[in-house]
Structures are given as C-alpha cells and as structure tokens.
Write an enzyme that holds these catalytic residues in place. Structure first.
Site, PDB file in Angstrom:
ATOM      1  NE  ARG A  48      -3.767   0.203   2.184  1.00 49.37           N
ATOM      2  CZ  ARG A  48      -5.036   0.123   1.758  1.00 49.37           C
ATOM      3  NH1 ARG A  48      -5.576  -1.043   1.509  1.00 49.37           N
ATOM      4  NH2 ARG A  48      -5.740   1.203   1.604  1.00 49.37           N
ATOM      5  NE  ARG A  52      -3.452   0.911   5.731  1.00 51.75           N
ATOM      6  CZ  ARG A  52      -4.718   1.140   5.388  1.00 51.75           C
ATOM      7  NH1 ARG A  52      -5.635   0.237   5.610  1.00 51.75           N
ATOM      8  NH2 ARG A  52      -5.068   2.266   4.817  1.00 51.75           N
TER       9      ARG A  52
END
Ligand code: PXP
Length: 241
Positions: A48, A52
């Site tokens: 991402r 994360r």
C-alpha cells in the site's frame, strides 16, 4: 472433472501483526514458505501507498523466496508500475486505494480510467507480467479491462460476503454472469475479498473460476488452529529452565 481452482494466500496480515510491535516476527516471508509447503499455489501481497503492512523490503524478500507465483497487488500509479517492473512478479493485480480505508473497498473503476490504465497495463505486459484488474462484477468494467489489455480480472467478492439470504443469492448470480462475460471476452477469472471457509464454496464453484486470493480469514483461522501448539511450545520453553 472440473479444473482445480488455485489458492493464492495473501500474507499482508502477518505483516500487520509484526508491525503492531515493530518486531521482526511474524515474518510474512516465512509465512509464504509455510503456505507453499502446505499447498498454496501462489502468494499475494499488497504494497500500500502508506506501507501499513507489507513494506518494500518484504516485497523484495518475497520475490526472492516465493517459488510458486507472486501476485503483487498495488495501486495503478507510476511508483508502483516502476516497482513492479523491477520486481517482476508473475502477476500484478491493480486495485483501487484510498488512505482512509481499512481494506480495499470496491473495485477499480477501469471504465473511468481507460486512458491512464492502458499504457500502465501495456508496460507491465511488455515485461512479461500478467496483469489482473480487481473489479466489481459489472460488465462495463470487464469490457474496459479487456480494452486496456488486461489478461485477467479478479472479481470483488466483498458484497457477496457481507450479504445473506436472497440478497446473497442475487450477488452470486451477478458474479456468475460476470464469470461468463469475462471468459467470453477472453479474460482469465479470479476472485477475492472477504472469503472464508464458510462462504468460499459457491465462489470456487463459479464457471471459469481459476484462482482465489484469501488473506484475512485464513490468517484468523491460523491463530486458532495454531494457538494450542503455541501455548505448549512456550510452556516447554519455561519448563526447560
Ligand atoms: N484480493 C484483493 C485484490 C485484495 O485487495 C484483498 C485484500 O487485501 C484480497 C484479495 C484478500 O481479501 P481478504 O483479506 O478479505 O481475504
């Protein structure tokens, strides 16, 4: 006999647990190896924009370690295109991405971004990477996926997983129609999101279904199928003092 549906295990959530404590464990690369040993046909990870869960180093290590097929999920951006071209995964799955979402919500709007997506898909394809579009089971998105040069579509099963009763049956019918339409367009068919051992059967049975990407429920199940052994192992370590 119908063809075997391939299982690709998404190891993002192993990285989520690791990152919660900033430790080096649990390692998504080790998880990938265990999944392959257990019969997974491929390993999926989503890098991402905000990193994360999976981070760049994980992706590089996964590329070196994965022996089945690496499915690299990413947003349709120039940064991710360049990373993928360096990485050479077997599959790139293009997904929509919003920072504030908890997980990928909804499919990629291929029909609304054909001009931007076509060169990106073209660059990946030219490098020998199969490109899949993560889309809602909607004919316009399938046709657009075909036009931008994608090899495959991954049908978003999130709606199906959230619904129940007649509404779920209707969504399953929509998914079935999408499988037929995608196959008719010459696209390979995969599916994923929200699948569990309780709801995966009807999805695996859809016509032309070739591949399922499953992460959250599988890692959640692993907690319970492995928890008793983990307690025994810690107990043994304590008792070995
Ligand atoms: N396929 C895609 C394209 C996804 O973005 C995700 C979630 O990262 C999955 C499959 C796996 O979904 P789940 O974790 O709910 O099994």
């Amino acid at each position: 006999m119908t063809a075997r549906v391939r299982l690709h295990v998404n190891v993002d959530h192993v990285a989520t647990v690791r990152n919660a404590r900033g430790t080096r464990y649990p390692d998504p690369v080790l998880a990938a190896g265990v999944c392959e040993l257990a019969g997974a046909d491929g390993i999926t990870c989503h890098l991402r924009e905000d990193r994360r869960h999976i981070v760049d180093d994980d992706v590089a290590r996964l590329r070196a370690a994965v022996q089945t097929a690496l499915n690299f999920e990413c947003a349709a951006t120039a940064e991710m295109r360049d990373l993928a071209l360096g990485l050479r995964p077997e599959i790139v799955t293009l997904v929509p991405e919003r920072r504030e979402e908890r997980t990928t919500e909804g499919g990629l709007d291929v029909a609304g971004q054909e001009r931007a997506l076509a060169p990106l898909v073209g660059a990946l394809s030219a490098a020998g990477i199969a490109v899949s579009m993560f889309v809602a089971p909607v004919e316009a998105q399938l046709a657009a996926s075909r036009r931008v040069g994608a090899h495959a579509v991954e049908l978003h099963t999130g709606e199906y997983c959230h619904l129940s009763g007649a509404a779920r049956d209707a969504e399953l019918a929509r998914l079935r129609a999408a499988c037929e339409a995608a196959h008719g367009l010459g696209l390979r068919v995969a599916a994923g999101h929200g699948l569990t051992r309780h709801n995966v059967g009807p999805i695996a049975a859809l016509p032309h279904m070739e591949e399922l990407n499953i992460g959250h429920a599988l890692v959640a199940d692993a907690l319970f199928s492995g928890l008793a052994g983990a307690v025994r192992d810690i107990r043994a370590a304590i008792d070995a003092r």
